[in-house]
Write a protein that holds these residues in place. Sequence first.
Motif, PDB file in Angstrom:
ATOM      1  N   MET A  12      23.410 101.897  94.726  1.00  0.00           N
ATOM      2  CA  MET A  12      22.702 102.283  96.101  1.00  0.00           C
ATOM      3  C   MET A  12      22.549 104.048  95.878  1.00  0.00           C
ATOM      4  O   MET A  12      21.472 104.624  96.074  1.00  0.00           O
ATOM      5  N   TRP A  26      17.256 110.689 105.825  1.00  0.00           N
ATOM      6  CA  TRP A  26      16.774 108.804 104.717  1.00  0.00           C
ATOM      7  C   TRP A  26      18.481 107.809 105.707  1.00  0.00           C
ATOM      8  O   TRP A  26      19.165 108.338 105.104  1.00  0.00           O
ATOM      9  N   VAL A  32      19.379 104.667 104.288  1.00  0.00           N
ATOM     10  CA  VAL A  32      19.318 103.307 103.468  1.00  0.00           C
ATOM     11  C   VAL A  32      20.170 102.398 103.895  1.00  0.00           C
ATOM     12  O   VAL A  32      21.804 102.581 104.323  1.00  0.00           O
ATOM     13  N   PHE A  52      17.612  95.208 101.574  1.00  0.00           N
ATOM     14  CA  PHE A  52      17.007  96.534 100.792  1.00  0.00           C
ATOM     15  C   PHE A  52      16.437  97.286 101.786  1.00  0.00           C
ATOM     16  O   PHE A  52      15.396  96.650 102.310  1.00  0.00           O
ATOM     17  N   SER A  53      16.610  97.943 102.569  1.00  0.00           N
ATOM     18  CA  SER A  53      16.337  99.409 103.589  1.00  0.00           C
ATOM     19  C   SER A  53      16.147 100.676 103.365  1.00  0.00           C
ATOM     20  O   SER A  53      16.902 101.109 103.586  1.00  0.00           O
ATOM     21  N   ILE A  54      14.714 101.741 103.923  1.00  0.00           N
ATOM     22  CA  ILE A  54      14.673 102.592 104.138  1.00  0.00           C
ATOM     23  C   ILE A  54      14.265 103.247 105.146  1.00  0.00           C
ATOM     24  O   ILE A  54      13.401 102.893 105.161  1.00  0.00           O
ATOM     25  N   THR A  62      11.479  98.184 103.312  1.00  0.00           N
ATOM     26  CA  THR A  62      12.601  96.804 103.371  1.00  0.00           C
ATOM     27  C   THR A  62      11.633  96.167 101.707  1.00  0.00           C
ATOM     28  O   THR A  62      10.061  96.156 101.885  1.00  0.00           O
ATOM     29  N   THR A 116      10.403 102.375  96.284  1.00  0.00           N
ATOM     30  CA  THR A 116      10.637 100.444  97.422  1.00  0.00           C
ATOM     31  C   THR A 116      12.155 100.709  97.511  1.00  0.00           C
ATOM     32  O   THR A 116      12.732 101.214  96.345  1.00  0.00           O
ATOM     33  N   PRO A 117      12.963 100.152  98.757  1.00  0.00           N
ATOM     34  CA  PRO A 117      14.705  99.332  98.313  1.00  0.00           C
ATOM     35  C   PRO A 117      14.746  99.046  97.278  1.00  0.00           C
ATOM     36  O   PRO A 117      16.044  99.604  96.592  1.00  0.00           O
ATOM     37  N   TYR A 121      17.525 100.802  93.850  1.00  0.00           N
ATOM     38  CA  TYR A 121      19.209 100.219  93.291  1.00  0.00           C
ATOM     39  C   TYR A 121      18.834  99.662  91.561  1.00  0.00           C
ATOM     40  O   TYR A 121      20.162 100.571  91.420  1.00  0.00           O
TER      41      TYR A 121
END
Length: 200
Positions: free
Chosen positions: A51, A148, A150, A156-158, A175, A191-192, A196
């Motif tokens: 990440m 941010w 993360v 996965f989220s921000i 997410t 996007t999260p 990745y």
Amino acid sequence: MSAALDYGTPFGHGPYTPDDLHNSPEEGKGYELWNGWLIEKMSPSGRHNRMGRGLRRLFEDAAERAGADVFVDGGEYEFRFPTAIRKPDVFILEGAAERELADADALYLDPSDLYLVAEVVSRRSGSEGHDRKVKRLEYAAAGIPQYWIVDFRPVFSIQVLNLENGHYVDGPCVTGDELLVVERPFEISVTPEKVYLLGS
């Protein structure tokens, strides 16, 4: 140097100074300093590292498209706060500030030169509470425009925090495959899940 520092183990009993941190056998790698105490920066994790790499690539690509004079990095660079030495996972800094640091062969960067800081949360590590709560206050007090947070568990989220009147207010939180679009410090769209993948 703190009289309690014991080089038979990575660190002694503290409290610590910045000199203690840098003069230890490990040179403070993996730790931040806060109010005289050492905070483990992260629990090593492949997803955490990926990440972080993804965020760096995202910010570098966005800065290049915008033609912005910035420096993107993270992890090893140190920023001095009134009661802490912090090593953000990823950051966007004024390009001139990094050049001045290199020319002066200085150790610390000034957090007031930051445009954006991102921390990747390491669940159940010594740094999780700092990422979510303590750093929110520190980074806002330093005037960093955007923070941010993360995460990669359970999804996965921000979470974007924007500075307003000296405090962070909650901005977008996305997410999975939800699209995040921000305009500052330049346009970033992702996007999260894509972050990745960018780290692979």
